[in-house]
Design a protein around this motif. Structure first.
Motif, mmCIF file in Angstrom:
data_model
loop_
_atom_site.group_PDB
_atom_site.id
_atom_site.type_symbol
_atom_site.label_atom_id
_atom_site.label_comp_id
_atom_site.label_asym_id
_atom_site.label_seq_id
_atom_site.Cartn_x
_atom_site.Cartn_y
_atom_site.Cartn_z
ATOM 1 N N ASN A 136 0.805 -1.213 0.000
ATOM 2 C CA ASN A 136 0.000 0.000 0.000
ATOM 3 C C ASN A 136 0.844 1.272 0.000
ATOM 4 O OD1 ASN A 136 -2.472 -1.402 0.102
ATOM 5 N ND2 ASN A 136 -2.233 -1.708 2.298
ATOM 6 N N TYR A 137 2.129 1.150 0.259
ATOM 7 C CA TYR A 137 3.008 2.308 0.293
ATOM 8 C C TYR A 137 3.691 2.484 -1.062
ATOM 9 C CZ TYR A 137 2.461 1.515 5.328
ATOM 10 O OH TYR A 137 1.951 1.311 6.574
ATOM 11 N N MET A 138 4.346 3.603 -1.233
ATOM 12 C CA MET A 138 5.064 3.853 -2.481
ATOM 13 C C MET A 138 6.342 3.026 -2.550
ATOM 14 S SD MET A 138 2.964 5.867 -3.908
ATOM 15 C CE MET A 138 3.832 6.472 -5.367
ATOM 16 N N ALA A 139 6.881 2.642 -1.396
ATOM 17 C CA ALA A 139 8.078 1.807 -1.317
ATOM 18 C C ALA A 139 8.107 1.190 0.071
ATOM 19 C CB ALA A 139 9.340 2.627 -1.582
ATOM 20 N N ILE B 107 0.223 8.738 4.235
ATOM 21 C CA ILE B 107 -0.150 10.028 3.651
ATOM 22 C C ILE B 107 0.522 10.204 2.294
ATOM 23 C CG2 ILE B 107 0.103 12.522 3.907
ATOM 24 C CD1 ILE B 107 -2.119 11.288 5.623
ATOM 25 N N GLN B 108 1.789 9.839 2.195
ATOM 26 C CA GLN B 108 2.494 9.943 0.915
ATOM 27 C C GLN B 108 1.797 9.131 -0.163
ATOM 28 O OE1 GLN B 108 6.215 7.746 0.335
ATOM 29 N NE2 GLN B 108 7.152 9.598 -0.515
ATOM 30 N N ALA B 109 1.472 7.887 0.144
ATOM 31 C CA ALA B 109 0.861 7.007 -0.850
ATOM 32 C C ALA B 109 -0.525 7.501 -1.252
ATOM 33 C CB ALA B 109 0.784 5.584 -0.306
ATOM 34 N N GLU B 110 -1.336 7.901 -0.289
ATOM 35 C CA GLU B 110 -2.686 8.360 -0.610
ATOM 36 C C GLU B 110 -2.655 9.621 -1.459
ATOM 37 O OE1 GLU B 110 -5.015 6.628 3.365
ATOM 38 O OE2 GLU B 110 -4.727 8.797 3.118
ATOM 39 N N CYS C 119 -0.119 10.758 -3.435
ATOM 40 C CA CYS C 119 0.426 10.465 -4.762
ATOM 41 C C CYS C 119 -0.634 9.829 -5.660
ATOM 42 C CB CYS C 119 1.633 9.537 -4.646
ATOM 43 S SG CYS C 119 3.148 10.326 -4.051
ATOM 44 N N ARG C 120 -1.384 8.900 -5.125
ATOM 45 C CA ARG C 120 -2.400 8.220 -5.940
ATOM 46 C C ARG C 120 -3.560 9.137 -6.267
ATOM 47 N NH1 ARG C 120 -1.011 3.134 -2.247
ATOM 48 N NH2 ARG C 120 0.632 2.282 -3.591
ATOM 49 N N ALA C 121 -3.897 10.044 -5.349
ATOM 50 C CA ALA C 121 -4.946 11.026 -5.645
ATOM 51 C C ALA C 121 -4.507 11.959 -6.772
ATOM 52 C CB ALA C 121 -5.284 11.823 -4.390
ATOM 53 N N LEU C 122 -3.239 12.351 -6.781
ATOM 54 C CA LEU C 122 -2.721 13.207 -7.850
ATOM 55 C C LEU C 122 -2.669 12.459 -9.173
ATOM 56 C CD1 LEU C 122 0.215 14.968 -5.943
ATOM 57 C CD2 LEU C 122 -2.001 15.955 -6.531
ATOM 58 N N GLU C 123 -2.229 11.214 -9.152
ATOM 59 C CA GLU C 123 -2.154 10.426 -10.381
ATOM 60 C C GLU C 123 -3.523 10.260 -11.028
ATOM 61 O OE1 GLU C 123 1.794 7.607 -9.704
ATOM 62 O OE2 GLU C 123 -0.202 6.793 -9.235
ATOM 63 N N VAL D 40 -5.492 17.325 3.663
ATOM 64 C CA VAL D 40 -4.864 17.838 2.441
ATOM 65 C C VAL D 40 -5.671 17.457 1.206
ATOM 66 C CG1 VAL D 40 -2.841 17.679 0.949
ATOM 67 C CG2 VAL D 40 -2.548 17.938 3.425
ATOM 68 N N ILE D 41 -6.018 16.193 1.068
ATOM 69 C CA ILE D 41 -6.726 15.748 -0.136
ATOM 70 C C ILE D 41 -8.058 16.474 -0.315
ATOM 71 C CG2 ILE D 41 -7.907 13.774 -1.194
ATOM 72 C CD1 ILE D 41 -5.570 12.025 -0.331
ATOM 73 N N PRO D 42 -8.936 16.479 0.683
ATOM 74 C CA PRO D 42 -10.205 17.189 0.472
ATOM 75 C C PRO D 42 -10.071 18.699 0.356
ATOM 76 C CG PRO D 42 -10.070 16.361 2.720
ATOM 77 C CD PRO D 42 -8.921 15.762 1.976
ATOM 78 N N SER D 43 -8.964 19.272 0.832
ATOM 79 C CA SER D 43 -8.787 20.717 0.690
ATOM 80 C C SER D 43 -8.313 21.114 -0.696
ATOM 81 C CB SER D 43 -7.788 21.239 1.739
ATOM 82 O OG SER D 43 -6.454 20.865 1.407
#
Length: 391
Positions: free
Chosen positions: A60-63, A90-93, A95-99, A290-293
């Protein structure tokens, strides 16, 4: 992924996906939705310190985490473990939201690095995308001994240490997103945890914040951004938003220009109360806001029309961003003074392109001048002072 973590992630992303519907409704529905999101984020994370099963789900993480899995499993209640797991998630969530907002082929480059003195990090960068010109989302988990220069940096903030060289631990997530479209603002956030050991024992504290830097002012977006952060703060202390909003306006200032970097947000440092768990839960709520903002703002404007003029203004404002980061930002200075500093990751915040013009001044009554007025005189986006006066 554990059941609690799955539900938490689903609820966060569900709010992002539904914002387009929310923004078409009247203010009452809009405020109710954001209030609900803030309450939901708080409820999701009241028990986050006890849910440590995420460490078993590396996929589930980026690495892979910086700290060995076996060590994390042995110390599930240690704040160093909890903070590393938080920033990994937080990093993984994010990054995936941006992608999801990018074209299918645009993906983050993942660079996992280690540091001889102790620890390492994971740098994730997406560059030259259709939506994001440059997006960096980094985590670092480092330890070792702070040299005198780094100690002095901390003393300028009021820290009182009895040793010249100090054993330390630091873990944090930091992101800066520079969009391609000038109608989409840049966002920056950073959430971090420090431990320093001197002859008096271990001192710990948290710091962080989230702030928005638009190129063209959209008051609805600024209000949405601040309202989302306010509800994340209010779930823990009703005084936090007002205090940390002012701190943000004061900190992200470019004195030699007489202006702020953007329309603010929240910023805080040296948080060590009321207790470690409560401070951690507060930081968790802020990081999850961060994501919902931000993502709804990206969705709203990423396909807006713009031309050469707007692009040139965006590049000029990015020049101001560079000036602040290289001259005034404490995090950049601390990173550069840290032994074995990884300069590529520290300077990740800089945009891919920027511009400076001699004595540039926006035209009167232009959209650019409208932004500059707000940058010179920070605004109370939620009209809290007015409400207090009425009350």
């Amino acid at each position: 992924m554990s059941f609690k973590v799955a539900i938490r992630s689903f609820k966060t992303l569900s709010y992002v996906g539904s914002y387009k519907k929310i923004r078409e409704r009247n203010l009452k529905f809009y405020c109710a939705a954001v209030i609900g999101a803030g309450y939901m984020a708080y409820q999701q994370h009241k028990n986050s310190s006890a849910d440590m099963k995420e460490i078993l789900q590396i996929k589930n993480y980026m690495a892979e985490p910086v700290t060995p899995i076996s060590q994390l499993e042995k110390n599930p209640n240690d704040m160093k473990t909890q903070m590393e797991l938080l920033i990994m998630r937080i990093q993984a969530e994010f990054c995936r939201a941006l992608e999801k907002e990018e074209d299918e082929e645009a993906k983050f480059l993942v660079d996992r690095w280690t540091r001889k003195e102790g620890g390492g990090g994971i740098t994730c960068v997406l560059q030259d995308g259709r939506v994001f010109e440059k997006a960096g989302v980094n985590i670092s988990v480092v330890s070792g001994t702070l040299p005198p220069a780094a100690v002095q940096q901390m003393k300028t903030r009021g820290k009182n240490f009895d040793s010249q060289e100090l054993p330390f631990f630091a873990a944090g997530v930091s992101a800066v997103i520079h969009p391609r479209n000038p109608m989409v603002p840049t966002i920056h956030f950073n959430y971090r945890y420090f431990e320093v050991t001197d002859k008096n024992g271990v001192q710990w504290w948290f710091g962080g914040g989230t702030d928005l830097t638009p190129y063209y002012l959209n008051e609805e977006d600024a209000t949405h951004f601040h309202l989302t952060l306010k509800h994340a703060c209010d779930a823990h202390d009703k005084t936090y938003y007002g205090r940390f909003k002012k701190w943000c306006d004061d900190y992200f200032s470019i004195p030699h220009r007489g202006e702020r970097r953007g329309v603010g947000g929240i910023f805080f440092d040296d948080i060590d109360s009321p207790d470690q768990t409560s401070a951690f839960n507060f930081v968790t709520s802020c990081a999850e806001a961060v994501i919902p903002s931000y993502i709804p703002i990206v969705q709203k404007h990423k396909d807006d029309a713009y031309g050469y003029h707007e692009r040139q203004w965006q590049l000029l404002r990015r020049g101001r961003y560079v000036e602040f980061n290289l001259i005034y930002d404490r995090g950049t200075k601390f990173g550069l003074f840290t032994p074995e500093a990884r300069y590529e990751s520290i300077l990740m915040s800089l945009p891919l392109n920027a511009k400076w013009e001699y004595m540039h001044t926006p035209k009167p009554n232009s959209a650019e001048e409208k932004l500059m007025k707000v940058l010179k005189e920070p605004r109370d986006w939620l009209h809290l002072e007015q409400a207090r006066q009425v009350a």
